[in-house]
Scaffold this active site. Structure first.
Site, PDB file in Angstrom:
ATOM      1  N   ARG A  37       1.668 -32.739  13.886  1.00  0.00           N
ATOM      2  CA  ARG A  37       2.592 -32.951  12.759  1.00  0.00           C
ATOM      3  C   ARG A  37       4.052 -33.113  13.198  1.00  0.00           C
ATOM      4  NH1 ARG A  37       0.853 -32.090   7.460  1.00  0.00           N
ATOM      5  NH2 ARG A  37      -1.369 -32.354   7.345  1.00  0.00           N
ATOM      6  N   ARG A  72      11.373 -41.587   4.488  1.00  0.00           N
ATOM      7  CA  ARG A  72      10.404 -41.342   3.418  1.00  0.00           C
ATOM      8  C   ARG A  72      11.040 -41.622   2.056  1.00  0.00           C
ATOM      9  NH1 ARG A  72       8.652 -38.023  -0.106  1.00  0.00           N
ATOM     10  NH2 ARG A  72       6.508 -37.294  -0.321  1.00  0.00           N
ATOM     11  N   TYR A 118     -12.781 -32.713   1.543  1.00  0.00           N
ATOM     12  CA  TYR A 118     -11.885 -33.308   0.538  1.00  0.00           C
ATOM     13  C   TYR A 118     -12.646 -34.195  -0.439  1.00  0.00           C
ATOM     14  CZ  TYR A 118      -7.790 -31.580   3.002  1.00  0.00           C
ATOM     15  OH  TYR A 118      -6.837 -30.760   3.568  1.00  0.00           O
TER      16      TYR A 118
HETATM   17  O1  CP3 Z   1       2.837 -36.169  13.248  1.00  0.00           O
HETATM   18  C1  CP3 Z   1       1.616 -36.240  13.038  1.00  0.00           C
HETATM   19  O2  CP3 Z   1       0.833 -35.316  13.341  1.00  0.00           O
HETATM   20  C2  CP3 Z   1       1.043 -37.524  12.481  1.00  0.00           C
HETATM   21  C3  CP3 Z   1       0.906 -37.575  11.084  1.00  0.00           C
HETATM   22  C4  CP3 Z   1      -0.170 -36.770  10.352  1.00  0.00           C
HETATM   23  C5  CP3 Z   1      -0.062 -36.503   8.964  1.00  0.00           C
HETATM   24  N1  CP3 Z   1      -1.208 -35.914   8.565  1.00  0.00           N
HETATM   25  C6  CP3 Z   1       1.094 -36.861   8.127  1.00  0.00           C
HETATM   26  C7  CP3 Z   1       1.304 -36.119   6.878  1.00  0.00           C
HETATM   27  C8  CP3 Z   1      -1.399 -36.260  10.775  1.00  0.00           C
HETATM   28  C9  CP3 Z   1      -2.017 -36.225  12.174  1.00  0.00           C
HETATM   29  C10 CP3 Z   1      -2.044 -35.723   9.634  1.00  0.00           C
HETATM   30  C11 CP3 Z   1      -3.393 -35.145   9.675  1.00  0.00           C
HETATM   31  C12 CP3 Z   1      -3.893 -34.400   8.515  1.00  0.00           C
HETATM   32  N2  CP3 Z   1      -3.703 -34.663   7.190  1.00  0.00           N
HETATM   33  C13 CP3 Z   1      -4.761 -33.295   8.615  1.00  0.00           C
HETATM   34  C14 CP3 Z   1      -5.328 -32.736   9.911  1.00  0.00           C
HETATM   35  C15 CP3 Z   1      -4.358 -31.906  10.638  1.00  0.00           C
HETATM   36  C16 CP3 Z   1      -4.083 -30.563  10.003  1.00  0.00           C
HETATM   37  O3  CP3 Z   1      -2.928 -30.328   9.654  1.00  0.00           O
HETATM   38  O4  CP3 Z   1      -5.019 -29.771   9.911  1.00  0.00           O
HETATM   39  C17 CP3 Z   1      -5.053 -32.864   7.315  1.00  0.00           C
HETATM   40  C18 CP3 Z   1      -5.948 -31.686   6.912  1.00  0.00           C
HETATM   41  C19 CP3 Z   1      -4.390 -33.747   6.423  1.00  0.00           C
HETATM   42  C20 CP3 Z   1      -4.420 -33.735   4.933  1.00  0.00           C
HETATM   43  C21 CP3 Z   1      -3.086 -33.556   4.355  1.00  0.00           C
HETATM   44  N3  CP3 Z   1      -2.059 -34.491   4.394  1.00  0.00           N
HETATM   45  C22 CP3 Z   1      -2.609 -32.406   3.675  1.00  0.00           C
HETATM   46  C23 CP3 Z   1      -3.404 -31.148   3.422  1.00  0.00           C
HETATM   47  C24 CP3 Z   1      -1.291 -32.682   3.294  1.00  0.00           C
HETATM   48  C25 CP3 Z   1      -0.416 -31.816   2.435  1.00  0.00           C
HETATM   49  C26 CP3 Z   1       0.142 -30.685   3.167  1.00  0.00           C
HETATM   50  C27 CP3 Z   1       1.418 -31.082   3.813  1.00  0.00           C
HETATM   51  O5  CP3 Z   1       1.538 -30.905   5.027  1.00  0.00           O
HETATM   52  O6  CP3 Z   1       2.276 -31.560   3.080  1.00  0.00           O
HETATM   53  C28 CP3 Z   1      -0.961 -33.978   3.778  1.00  0.00           C
HETATM   54  C29 CP3 Z   1       0.332 -34.662   3.645  1.00  0.00           C
HETATM   55  C30 CP3 Z   1       1.002 -35.166   4.887  1.00  0.00           C
HETATM   56  N4  CP3 Z   1       0.389 -35.781   5.927  1.00  0.00           N
HETATM   57  C31 CP3 Z   1       2.403 -35.094   5.146  1.00  0.00           C
HETATM   58  C32 CP3 Z   1       2.598 -35.704   6.401  1.00  0.00           C
HETATM   59  C33 CP3 Z   1       3.896 -35.936   7.096  1.00  0.00           C
HETATM   60  C34 CP3 Z   1       3.450 -34.516   4.223  1.00  0.00           C
HETATM   61  C35 CP3 Z   1       3.679 -35.422   3.056  1.00  0.00           C
HETATM   62  C36 CP3 Z   1       5.080 -35.879   2.889  1.00  0.00           C
HETATM   63  O7  CP3 Z   1       5.792 -36.229   3.841  1.00  0.00           O
HETATM   64  O8  CP3 Z   1       5.446 -35.931   1.740  1.00  0.00           O
END
Ligand code: CP3
Length: 363
Positions: free
Chosen positions: A47, A60, A174
């Site tokens: 992340r 964003r 999911y």
């Molecule tokens: O930098 C990186 O790692 C690359 C980008 C990346 C994102 N999601 C961007 C993201 C990666 C590798 C993921 C993987 C992901 N997404 C996982 C597996 C890794 C983990 O954390 O266990 C999972 C379970 C998801 C599903 C997901 N996406 C959730 C549960 C959420 C909401 C929680 C949160 O962190 O906000 C997201 C949203 C998300 N994915 C964001 C980002 C940058 C935040 C949204 C935003 O910027 O508004």
């Protein structure tokens, strides 16, 4: 070093393609993944492309929403490269989400502010599984592949690019539950009550994921990581039945680049994971490092595993905890990372302290 790399490329079928690959200025991550000697431990953060950086938040905002950002190849490429420039990490990870795969299969998601992802429709029956398609990534996920190509051109060999996908079981969670959950009890209900539906869904996700990861590699990804974020909600027996065989299919199919498997909470599966056809196993912070090395053996690289909460501590404490982690991993066959994604409210200066501490550590 050169002769060792070439020797491996010639004789190890998994890396034959590396002879045709670009020259990377910094290939520490790939060498560590393959078990080759490194002069220092490579570091990146799960992340890393995200809300910790004000520069990410600005892009964003410009894009409008998370999904608009993720589906815009130029902007997705820009936020992918930000952590390389700003934080100095040894790899970029393509900015996307694991949930683009269900969407490509016909189950769209929305990203609700402060809630997370939501699937307005969920899978409820075998007929729903039958309606899903094994997606062609070149049609349905072309925006990710285009972003990868832009990133590769802009990185110009500075560091490797990591591609990724969710593990089939985590995506099933999911697709059945419809949103995040502490227990995923609605999704788990199907494992106990409808094994046929569960396996049919897992197989369709697996087939899509293999095609998708291969397309990411063809577009330029140098290593791929499989995220099994919800592995820890399963019993050991269920993990063996519903997750590992599908991850194994993916590992067996990806012969082009090194593969990392990160199964959060799957401490009980470490010996089985050692048998996967992958190069690296990710550890979370609950997993003792020496015990993990003993269970997994010497033939895998380990990735991790600092508690992301350490980055809320003082600079001195971050340095101390990071060095202690590095001591325990022992320098070689290690890729430094957190034990899960960095929390969005982490101070970027604290993140830089973690990264710098790894880079200054002599092995
Ligand atoms: O930098 C990186 O790692 C690359 C980008 C990346 C994102 N999601 C961007 C993201 C990666 C590798 C993921 C993987 C992901 N997404 C996982 C597996 C890794 C983990 O954390 O266990 C999972 C379970 C998801 C599903 C997901 N996406 C959730 C549960 C959420 C909401 C929680 C949160 O962190 O906000 C997201 C949203 C998300 N994915 C964001 C980002 C940058 C935040 C949204 C935003 O910027 O508004």
């Amino acid at each position: 070093m050169w002769s060792k790399t070439v020797g491996r490329s010639l004789f190890d079928s998994k890396f034959v393609l590396s002879l045709n690959m670009e020259i990377l200025q910094n290939d520490l991550l790939l060498r560590a993944a393959r078990g080759e000697q490194v002069e220092r431990v490579p570091v990146w953060m799960m992340r890393q492309a995200g809300r910790i950086l004000p520069e990410y938040r600005a892009v964003r905002e410009q894009a409008g929403s998370f999904i608009q950002l993720a589906t815009n190849p130029e902007l997705a490429a820009e936020v992918t490269i930000q952590p390389v420039d700003i934080l100095g990490v040894d790899a970029a990870i393509i900015f996307s989400d694991i949930l683009v795969v269900p969407e490509a299969m016909g189950l769209p998601y929305i990203m609700e502010e402060r809630v997370g992802p939501i699937f307005p429709e969920v899978i409820k029956s075998m007929a729903d599984v039958d309606k899903l398609e094994v997606a062609n990534p070149h049609e349905k996920l072309a925006y990710v592949l285009d972003a990868i190509k832009i990133v590769k051109a802009e990185l110009n060999g500075r560091v490797p690019l990591i591609g990724f996908a969710g593990a089939p079981f985590t995506l099933l969670c999911y697709m059945l539950e419809g949103r995040g959950s502490k227990t995923f009890s609605k999704a788990k209900k199907y494992l106990y009550s409808d094994a046929a539906l569960s396996h049919a869904l897992l197989q369709k996700i697996t087939d899509t994921t293999i095609a998708y990861l291969k397309a990411q590699i063809a577009a330029g990804a140098n290593l791929v990581q499989i995220f099994d974020s919800w592995a820890g909600i399963l019993s050991p027996a269920q993990y063996k039945e519903y997750s590992l065989p599908y991850i194994a299919q993916i590992c067996d199919a990806i012969t082009e680049v090194p593969v990392t498997v990160f199964a959060k909470g799957a401490f009980f599966a470490r010996e089985d994971m050692a048998k996967l056809n992958c190069e690296t196993i990710g550890l979370d912070w609950n997993m003792d490092i020496a015990e993990s090395r003993r269970l997994i053996g010497a033939n895998k690289t380990l990735q991790g595993n600092l508690d992301p909460c350490v980055l809320y501590a003082s600079f001195d404490e971050i340095k101390k905890q990071t060095r202690s982690m590095l001591d325990q991993f022992g320098g070689q066959r290690h890729i430094a990372n957190l034990g899960h994604g960095v929390y969005p409210d982490t101070d970027p200066e604290k993140v830089k302290c973690f990264i710098e501490t790894v880079k200054e550590y002599s092995i």
